[in-house]
Design an enzyme around this catalytic site. Structure first.
Site: not given
Ligand code: NAD
Length: 522
Positions: A238, A259, A293
């Site tokens: 995110s 990303e 995404c």
């Molecule tokens: P998220 O940001 O909540 O979590 C993603 C990952 O980051 C998880 O493994 C989580 O444990 C980890 N994380 C969380 N807080 C962290 C921190 N402070 N430090 C390091 N790591 C941390 O996202 P989500 O809800 O799991 O995934 C959905 C989001 O991902 C959506 O917004 C989507 O658009 C995005 N996404 C983007 C792409 C792209 O290529 N642009 C691809 C897939 C998903």
């Protein structure tokens, strides 16, 4: 929407799950139970790592990286191509794991495995061409020669979400390995099995175990411990978490590729076949139930074609089969988690409370599985509603009418995000004009996202709040190296050091600059 099919045979067994999760770097006894979206029942027990485990994995990766970098392009290419072949040999098992963890259909799982194999083949074959040392123009001809070589950054941290665990992991891990880096990856709980099975194919092909370590656990403990220790960080997730990681990386002055989220727009122009366009829109919005995404959440349809297009879209989605079968029998699958279902319901309730109308879908489907939700298209969406500008990341798309190409482009660009965009039209000229004007990292003509997603020689990433840096293509490989400029004094012509030498050479240097300018040399 048609009736469910229950999950059926699988090559994936509890014994295999236990053997895969043994590979997680986790010294303690903390585990979590990971459910399968098809039934909500427990799928397997996943060990969680601690911050110390992350430190240990990074330290071991540092040692492994030295030998892996020394192995050279040819050896790494041989190993990565062998891994590619293993992925294809294990295609059926990988498809099962992806489906069991994510709730996707068989078809949508195929996209993941195909992408992981393509990325592996591409990086194995392209790494040397992109990253080998090269001569550059010397600053002072005859006096110096200059070369640039690319040094692997060291240990790369990769943090991936649950939605496309297999392909997103490959898009970051494989180019890092191909460039001579080692990787410590934090897998999300809901995608860990797919990642561990992917990794195992690479280890069996010859990647040293410590050169690709997998850790698991919470973002705030394990994710942050990783961000604090590595030489470069690849994050997919995110925008909110991406910003936090960028701040940390900035403080440490290490690079990061981010990303992030999107609110992707599809523009449907008035020259399309409405039935074909509706089928493209349905897939572009709801493959992986919109938990991708680059999938579409906003449809801007030209008023002249709106009626037949909307009719066809409603018909198409109304006839779609929802299910969790491990065969090619469902068109759309489940949302991945209970939290995702909650988020979708919140967005829908908010939109309906503020006056939006459901064109098709709009209902949870517990009769199919606990987190199933019908692909939903809304109309009458206004800027007060959360679905208007916020990323839902599942099951809901909003349809808006526009009167011109320009109006559609302006509306599509009126978003804080800029990840992917799509234009459906028969006119190459209108498509090109839109592609030039749309603020997005990729634009797909007559497709939702698969053209750019599958083109692994081309960069993928976002502008605005959708991220920084690019994966795939030469750009994706160049993330993992530091360019080092090596200049050598030839001795043929000495650079001036004393006042007398400067005085003698000042005139010839001006002359040299004029000659270079005249022959248009940089
Ligand atoms: P998220 O940001 O909540 O979590 C993603 C990952 O980051 C998880 O493994 C989580 O444990 C980890 N994380 C969380 N807080 C962290 C921190 N402070 N430090 C390091 N790591 C941390 O996202 P989500 O809800 O799991 O995934 C959905 C989001 O991902 C959506 O917004 C989507 O658009 C995005 N996404 C983007 C792409 C792209 O290529 N642009 C691809 C897939 C998903």
């Amino acid at each position: 929407m048609r009736a469910p099919t229950a999950p059926d045979r699988s090559m994936a067994t509890p014994e295999l799950f236990a053997s895969l999760t043994d590979d997680v770097v986790a010294s303690g006894s903390v585990t979590v139970t990971v459910p399968t979206p098809s039934t909500g029942e427990p799928l397997h027990e996943l060990p969680h790592s601690s911050a110390d485990d992350v430190g240990e994995a990074v330290a071991r990766a540092r040692l492994a990286q030295l030998a892996w970098a020394r192995a050279g392009f040819a050896e790494r290419r041989r190993i990565l191509l062998r891994a590619h072949d293993r992925l294809l040999d294990r295609n059926a098992l990988l498809l099962d794991l992806v489906q069991l963890e994510s709730g996707k259909t068989r078809g949508q799982a195929v996209e993941e495995v195909f992408e992981a194999a393509s990325v592996t083949r591409y990086n194995a074959l392209a790494a040397r061409r992109v990253l080998r040392g090269r001569s550059r123009r010397a600053g002072v001809p005859l006096a110096v020669t200059t070369r640039v070589r690319y040094r692997a950054k060291g240990v790369v941290g990769v943090i991936t979400p649950w939605n496309y665990a297999l392909s997103l992991a490959a898009m970051d891990v494989v180019p890092a390995l191909a460039a001579g880096c080692a990787v410590v990856q934090k897998a999300d709980d809901q995608g860990a099995l797919s990642i561990l099975a992917l990794r195992r194919a690479f280890i069996e092909a010859g990647v040293p175990e410590a050169a690709w370590a997998v850790v698991t656990g919470s973002g705030t403990v394990v994710g942050e411990a990783l961000t604090d220790r590595v030489d470069y960080i690849c994050f997919t997730g995110s925008t909110a978490t991406g910003r936090a990681i960028a701040e940390k990386a900035g403080r440490r002055l290490v690079g990061a590729s981010l990303e992030l989220g999107g609110k992707n727009a599809m523009i449907v122009l008035d020259d399309v076949d409405p039935v074909q366009a509706a089928a493209d829109a349905a897939y572009g919005c709801f493959s992986a139930m919109g938990q991708l995404c680059v999938s579409m959440e906003r449809i801007y349809v030209h008023r002249r074609i709106a009626a037949p297009f909307t009719r066809a879209l409603v018909e198409h989605l109304g006839a779609a089969r929802l299910g969790s079968s491990l065969e090619y029998t469902s068109d759309f699958g489940s949302l991945a988690t209970a939290a995702q279902l909650e988020r979708v319901e919140e967005h829908l309730d908010d939109a309906l409370a503020n006056g939006a109308t459901v064109l098709v879908g709009g209902r949870p489907r517990p009769d199919v599985g606990p987190w199933f939700f019908e692909p939903t298209v809304l109309t009458g969406v206004t800027s007060e509603m959360r679905v208007h500008a916020e990323e839902t990341f599942g099951a809901i798309a909003s349809l808006y009418l526009v009167d011109s190409d320009e109006e559609a482009i302006l509306a599509a660009n009126a978003s804080e995000y800029g990840l992917n965009a799509s234009v459906l039209t028969r006119s190459p000229r209108r498509a090109r004009r839109a592609a030039e004007a749309l603020e997005a990292g990729s634009v797909n003509i007559n497709e939702g996202y698969r053209g750019s997603f599958s083109s692994v020689d081309a960069p993928m990433g976002g502008v605005k709040a959708s991220g920084l840096g690019r994966r795939n293509g030469p750009e994706g490989l160049l993330r993992f190296v530091d360019p080092v400029t090596v200049s050598t004094s030839t001795g043929l012509l000495r650079l001036p050091r004393t006042a007398r030498e400067f005085s003698a050479l000042a005139g010839p240097f001006v002359l040299l600059a004029r000659v270079l300018r005249a022959i248009r040399r940089r």
